[in-house]
Design an enzyme around this catalytic site. Structure first.
Site, short mmCIF file in Angstrom:
data_model
loop_
_atom_site.label_atom_id
_atom_site.label_comp_id
_atom_site.label_asym_id
_atom_site.label_seq_id
_atom_site.Cartn_x
_atom_site.Cartn_y
_atom_site.Cartn_z
CE LYS A 16 -3.59 2.41 2.54
NZ LYS A 16 -4.67 2.29 3.53
NE ARG A 40 -5.77 9.54 3.28
CZ ARG A 40 -4.49 9.77 3.04
NH1 ARG A 40 -4.04 11.02 3.02
NH2 ARG A 40 -3.66 8.78 2.84
CD GLU A 97 5.75 -3.84 3.76
OE1 GLU A 97 5.10 -4.70 4.39
OE2 GLU A 97 6.18 -2.81 4.28
CE LYS A 99 -6.05 1.92 -0.43
NZ LYS A 99 -6.50 1.93 0.93
C1 PBG Z 1 -7.60 3.25 5.62
C2 PBG Z 1 -7.87 3.15 4.17
C3 PBG Z 1 -7.66 4.10 3.16
C4 PBG Z 1 -8.19 3.55 2.01
C5 PBG Z 1 -8.66 2.28 2.32
N1 PBG Z 1 -8.44 2.05 3.65
C6 PBG Z 1 -7.14 5.48 3.23
C7 PBG Z 1 -5.77 5.74 3.63
O1 PBG Z 1 -4.96 4.85 3.82
O2 PBG Z 1 -5.46 6.92 3.81
C8 PBG Z 1 -8.24 4.24 0.67
C9 PBG Z 1 -9.27 3.73 -0.27
C10 PBG Z 1 -9.57 4.60 -1.43
O3 PBG Z 1 -8.94 5.66 -1.65
O4 PBG Z 1 -10.48 4.23 -2.19
N2 PBG Z 1 -6.33 3.06 6.05
#
Ligand code: PBG
Length: 335
Positions: free
Chosen positions: A204, A214, A244, A259
């Site tokens: 991620k 967010r 990872e 992601k």
């Molecule tokens: C929480 C999380 C996030 C997303 C999924 N779980 C945001 C972040 O890490 O700031 C993002 C998903 C999206 O942008 O569609 N940690």
């Protein structure tokens, strides 16, 4: 599988021949999409029979639990195998340490129970990270400006167990703390929750493309300084993604998530080629909103662009795709 490419020589070989007709193109397509490829993310709010538009994600709404149950039924009817739940937590319930994450009656646990009651056949994924619950918006516990790894993992473990007890089929740590997959797996085992899958957001990245999400969960714009760069990965790196993933497999991950997806297709491909386990692409909020903005301006053809962008994620090696386009794509794929 190693294959040799025999391209043949023009004019005996004309590569356009097989592209000339619809039937031939369909017959030889190397990659296909199906409704079973998708996981549909849903944003949950308190209340009854309410929906709330997410300003930065046209077409996406936050749903009260009853509406989320209806969406789960719709997903099931469309052949979408699973949904992912993200709570929009009341500001009053947020704290420095994000304790609400562990409350067995928090919004996401109640939503999970209601959905599993009404539509037991659908898979439910619950995100594990503290950002929906912290006043500062970080995914973990912060002390002196530093997100503490091991103390955060302790809270993540109780959050994951609460979600699993509520009926989540998959718990998905999205926080990028070190060691959390092993800790969550061990806790699930000792609680007798041996069939709950751990889906690791292994690769991620610290990405600008999470901005609209967010906003949707109300964890926006508060992060200063390095943002999430001290735990989420540097977009410059690719070998590190493999480390990872390798570590999370060792710790017991059942599947891994890469992601974002579209700017990171090379990472999806490397992970899929290196490891024999399912790789899920997270086609994140910013990727969704970017396309939606272009559709609203009439700059891209929605019918074609949505399916093309999903197909490309699968071609890169994704086994499944978390996408806000899940319903639309599954509708198009009905036969
Ligand atoms: C929480 C999380 C996030 C997303 C999924 N779980 C945001 C972040 O890490 O700031 C993002 C998903 C999206 O942008 O569609 N940690």
């Amino acid at each position: 599988m190693t294959r040799t490419i025999h391209s043949g020589r023009y004019p005996a070989t004309r590569l356009r021949r097989t592209r000339m007709t619809e039937w031939s193109r369909a017959m030889i397509a190397e990659t296909r999409l199906a409704p079973s490829d998708f996981i549909w993310p849903l944003f949950i709010i308190e209340g009854k029979n309410v929906t709330e538009p997410v300003a930065s994600m046209p077409g996406v709404e936050r749903l009260s639990i009853d509406r989320a149950v209806a969406a789960a039924k719709e997903a099931r009817a469309l052949g979408i195998p699973a949904i992912a739940l993200f709570p929009r937590t009341d500001e009053a319930l947020k704290s420095d340490r994000g304790d609400e994450a562990c409350n067995p009656d928090n919004l996401v646990c109640r939503a999970t129970r209601a959905i599993k009651d009404a539509v037991p056949e659908i898979g439910v994924l619950c995100d594990v990270a503290l950002d929906p619950y912290t006043t500062h918006g970080h995914d973990g516990i912060v002390e002196n400006g530093i997100v503490l790894n091991d103390r955060t993992v302790e809270v993540l473990v109780c959050q994951a167990v609460a979600a699993a007890r509520a009926g989540a089929d998959m718990v998905a740590p999205s926080d990028m703390m070190d060691g959390r997959i092993g800790a969550v797996r061990a806790a699930l085992e000792s609680e007798g929750l041996t069939d709950t899958m751990v889906i690791s957001y292994a690769a991620k990245y610290a990405s600008a493309f999470y901005g609209p999400f967010r906003d949707a969960v109300g964890a926006g714009k508060k992060l200063g300084g390095a943002g999430k760069k001290t735990y989420q990965m540097d977009p410059a790196n690719s070998d590190e993604a493999l480390r990872e993933v390798a570590q999370d497999i060792e710790e017991g991950a059942d599947m891994v998530i890469v992601k974002p997806a579209l700017p990171y297709l090379d990472i999806i491909r490397r992970v899929a080629e290196t490891f024999a386990l399912p790789v899920i692409a997270y086609n994140v909020s910013g990727e969704y909103s970017m396309l939606m903005a272009a559709f609203e301006k009439g700059w891209l053809d929605r019918d074609i662009a949505v399916m093309e962008s999903l197909l490309c994620q699968k071609r890169a090696g994704a086994s499944a795709i978390l996408t806000y386009f899940a319903r639309e794509a599954a509708q198009k794929l009905q036969v």
